[in-house]
Design a protein around this motif. Structure first.
Motif, PDB file in Angstrom:
ATOM      1  N   THR A  24      -9.383  21.497  -6.498  1.00  0.00           N
ATOM      2  CA  THR A  24      -8.994  20.394  -5.630  1.00  0.00           C
ATOM      3  C   THR A  24      -9.662  19.142  -6.173  1.00  0.00           C
ATOM      4  O   THR A  24     -10.844  19.163  -6.535  1.00  0.00           O
ATOM      5  N   LYS A  32     -11.034  16.996   0.482  1.00  0.00           N
ATOM      6  CA  LYS A  32     -10.948  18.195  -0.370  1.00  0.00           C
ATOM      7  C   LYS A  32     -11.711  19.365   0.239  1.00  0.00           C
ATOM      8  O   LYS A  32     -11.188  20.479   0.353  1.00  0.00           O
ATOM      9  N   ILE A  36     -10.283  23.084   1.761  1.00  0.00           N
ATOM     10  CA  ILE A  36     -10.698  24.408   1.301  1.00  0.00           C
ATOM     11  C   ILE A  36     -11.294  25.212   2.452  1.00  0.00           C
ATOM     12  O   ILE A  36     -11.010  26.409   2.622  1.00  0.00           O
ATOM     13  N   ASP A 105     -13.973  23.133  -5.861  1.00  0.00           N
ATOM     14  CA  ASP A 105     -13.946  21.855  -5.139  1.00  0.00           C
ATOM     15  C   ASP A 105     -14.698  20.851  -6.001  1.00  0.00           C
ATOM     16  O   ASP A 105     -15.920  20.924  -6.148  1.00  0.00           O
ATOM     17  N   VAL A 127      -4.734  20.903  -7.143  1.00  0.00           N
ATOM     18  CA  VAL A 127      -4.317  20.318  -5.871  1.00  0.00           C
ATOM     19  C   VAL A 127      -4.893  18.907  -5.820  1.00  0.00           C
ATOM     20  O   VAL A 127      -6.109  18.726  -5.718  1.00  0.00           O
ATOM     21  N   LEU A 129      -5.430  15.570  -3.908  1.00  0.00           N
ATOM     22  CA  LEU A 129      -5.401  15.076  -2.538  1.00  0.00           C
ATOM     23  C   LEU A 129      -5.300  13.561  -2.519  1.00  0.00           C
ATOM     24  O   LEU A 129      -6.016  12.867  -3.254  1.00  0.00           O
TER      25      LEU A 129
END
Length: 631
Positions: A24, A32, A36, A105, A127, A129
């Motif tokens: 992320t 983020k 998660i 992360d 991912v 964000l």
């Protein structure tokens, strides 16, 4: 009561599931860690005692009012909890009914881009964000570009905090359209936009009723179905970097490592690189017994049917489809150190299990991640991305990082650069291709050896490397040493800093990078002169230990003799024979050693001359005595 869980059956079930690694990333405070944490909660990965602790932590550190702050599941550092940001890379494991996952992360602050690169280096999906109130930012573009560069093929654009814009479809569509333009420019093809809210769990574990206008998958649904590259990796030729030679006793000799791509079978013909020698696999040894076949991702020990030299850093490959071997490359470099890149300086380059010395040339260009422009650059600074040529001190086994199918060639195409003095990782890079000149240039064998040259002169070659501040007396002492050696019939040559800059190095200035290149060139000339059997004297400030060590390694053991002419700065400035310190103090000379550029004194010079207690003649006598004693 719930039936007891059969832990062995559960572990076996998890083992059979496919593994997806993802990261992320995005800008600061885009949610983020919250996302998660919500994934862990929705997939029932939080035990009762963890949930109780999380509720208590949320009351002390949380930012979500009375509710649970899911970010605290991931933000483990106390500094992160106090500031409400992520600094380090936090890894978490969780599983759904269909797959298991490892998520990294990564931090959002620009100064922690290096951490993001670390997390992305093993990921299959990113991912990204984006705060629904802020839209696509510079950091979104930077992380997208880096993830694409590192070889991630699959992307999710998670538009977060949709609850703060009342789940407005227009806000979501505008962000998706903006990102689509950028994604098309950098070649991201496989991506999907998902509107989410970490606080309410909207479209994370399940589709949300608050976004009736969205008909795509939830984040977890997409993670469960995104295609993996494992099948394509298995179809590649065999590549196994050797990590160590397994020799438990005199009757067994095997070569241990993890198979990076392809597969290996017993009796298969293989080639060991860079030597190019061929043999056949005799056994595939594991802790659970011998195998007939092993595939990418497995760690094994291979034995050969014939005695073939193989050691750590070598690569075992399919005999009919070996990787390339070269010592000059073009590469993309992501600079991750606060100190700028110094072209010409020797760095450790780690490529798989190979470790060599590498020098980076001036960048061809730097890439602006916002506009994708190619910008002129003399060096690379923190978070810069550039294209440059790299030369290594010996040939390495490599493959281009980028591939059309499957995962990128991380084992033989991705590298890091390490500062030799601090051991800090300063850059990550991806190899493009070997330079044609690296393939066209070969060392010419010479009939008259350096030993013959030295024998004709009746002496052993050496390089006396005088180093010290400007005004320390290096040139004066070196000149006296040469006169004494000449009087004894020795064949010598003196390379003086000022004299060399009138010819060979007249194109160089006095920046840190130019000083490094100045010493590199002088070192190469001194090495050639030593090959001719001469005793070479060099009188250069040579302020950096790394470059002096670089020259030392150019020569055979014992031929480089470092002479530190130790003069305190105050004394050197007091002498100031050329008036340079005075000009430097007035700002008329920039990057002057001792004033606004550092001098790194030798840690363990072979000869140290204290000019406060010894005259130039006394110093010359001592140096000659030491030299002849060593010869």
């Amino acid at each position: 009561m719930n039936a007891p869980v059969d832990i062995n059956a559960w572990l076996a079930e998890q083992e059979r599931k496919e593994l997806l690694r993802f990261i992320t990333c995005g800008s600061v405070d885009d949610g983020k860690s919250t996302l998660i944490g919500r994934l862990l909660y929705d997939t029932k990965q939080i035990f009762d005692d963890q949930l109780s602790a999380l509720e208590a932590d949320s009351k002390r550190h949380g930012t979500q009012g009375e509710g649970i702050d899911f970010a605290l599941l991931v933000d483990g550092l106390s500094a992160e909890r106090e500031q409400g940001i992520t600094i380090d890379v936090a890894y978490r494991f969780f599983a759904s009914d269909k797959r298991k996952f490892i998520v990294a992360d990564t931090p959002g602050h620009e100064q922690y881009t290096r951490n993001m690169v670390t997390g992305a280096s093993t990921a299959d999906l990113a991912v990204l964000l984006v705060d629904s109130r802020k839209g696509v930012l510079t950091q979104t573009r930077r992380h997208s570009y880096l993830a694409k560069l590192i070889g991630i093929r699959h992307f999710v654009l998670a538009v977060t905090k949709m609850d703060l814009v009342d789940f407005d479809q227009a806000a979501f569509d505008a962000i998706v359209a903006d990102y689509r333009t950028f994604a098309d420019e950098i070649g991201i093809r496989d991506w999907v936009g998902i509107p989410v809210s970490g606080l309410g769990g909207d479209n994370i574990g399940e589709r949300s009723v608050r976004t009736p206008w969205y008909d795509g998958p939830s984040l977890l649904e997409h993670l469960n179905i995104v295609p993996l590259d494992a099948a394509a990796d298995a179809e590649k030729p065999l590549r196994m970097p050797v990590q160590w030679v397994n020799r438990p006793n005199l009757s067994f000799r095997g070569f241990t490592g993890q198979i990076a791509s392809g597969s290996v079978t017993r009796s298969q013909d293989i080639r060991v690189l860079p030597s190019g020698r061929t043999t056949r696999i005799e056994r595939i040894v594991t802790a659970d017994g011998d195998l007939e076949t092993a595939v990418a991702g497995q760690s094994v020990t291979l034995t050969f049917s014939h005695e073939v030299d193989c050691s750590r850093g070598d690569v075992i490959a399919a005999a009919d489809s070996p990787p390339e071997v070269a010592d000059q490359f073009e590469a993309t470099i992501v600079w991750m150190d606060e100190h700028e890149m110094l072209p010409g300086r020797g760095y450790w380059l780690k490529l798989g299990t190979q470790m060599v010395t590498a020098t980076v040339h001036h960048p061809k260009y730097e890439i602006n991640v916002n506009t994708l422009e190619h910008l002129a650059a003399k060096t690379l600074e923190l978070n810069s991305i550039g294209i440059a040529e790299i030369a290594t001190d010996r040939e390495v086994v490599f493959e281009p990082y980028a591939v059309e199918r499957g995962s990128p060639n991380r084992a033989l195409g991705g590298f890091i650069l390490i500062d030799k003095l601090t051991n800090a990782t300063v850059a990550a890079g991806m190899l493009h291709f070997a330079l044609r000149r690296a393939m066209n240039i070969h060392r010419q064998p010479l009939e008259v050896s350096r030993e013959t040259h030295a024998g004709l002169k009746g002496q052993k070659p050496a390089v006396l490397w005088f180093t010290g501040l400007s005004g320390s007396g290096k040139s004066t002492i070196a000149n006296l040493v040469e006169k004494r050696l000449a009087a004894r019939g020795r064949h010598t040559f003196l390379l003086d800093g000022d004299n060399v800059r009138h010819g060979l190095n007249r194109d160089l200035g006095f920046t840190e990078a130019d000083r490094i290149e100045n010493i590199r060139r002088v070192g190469e000339v001194a090495r050639l002169m030593a090959d001719a059997g001469l005793i070479v004297l060099t009188a250069f400030i040579s302020p950096f230990r790394a470059e002096r060590e670089m020259v030392r390694k150019m020569l055979p053991e014992g031929e480089f003799i470092e002479v530190f002419v130790d003069t305190p700065l105050a004394e050197a400035e007091k002498r100031d024979p050329k008036g340079l310190y005075a000009k430097a103090r007035l700002g008329e000379i920039k990057n002057f050693t001792g004033i606004d550029s550092p001098y790194e004194a030798p840690d363990d010079a072979e000869i140290v001359i204290d000019t406060l207690t010894m005259s130039a003649d006394e110093a010359a006598d001592r140096i000659v005595e030491e030299l002849l004693k060593r010869r």
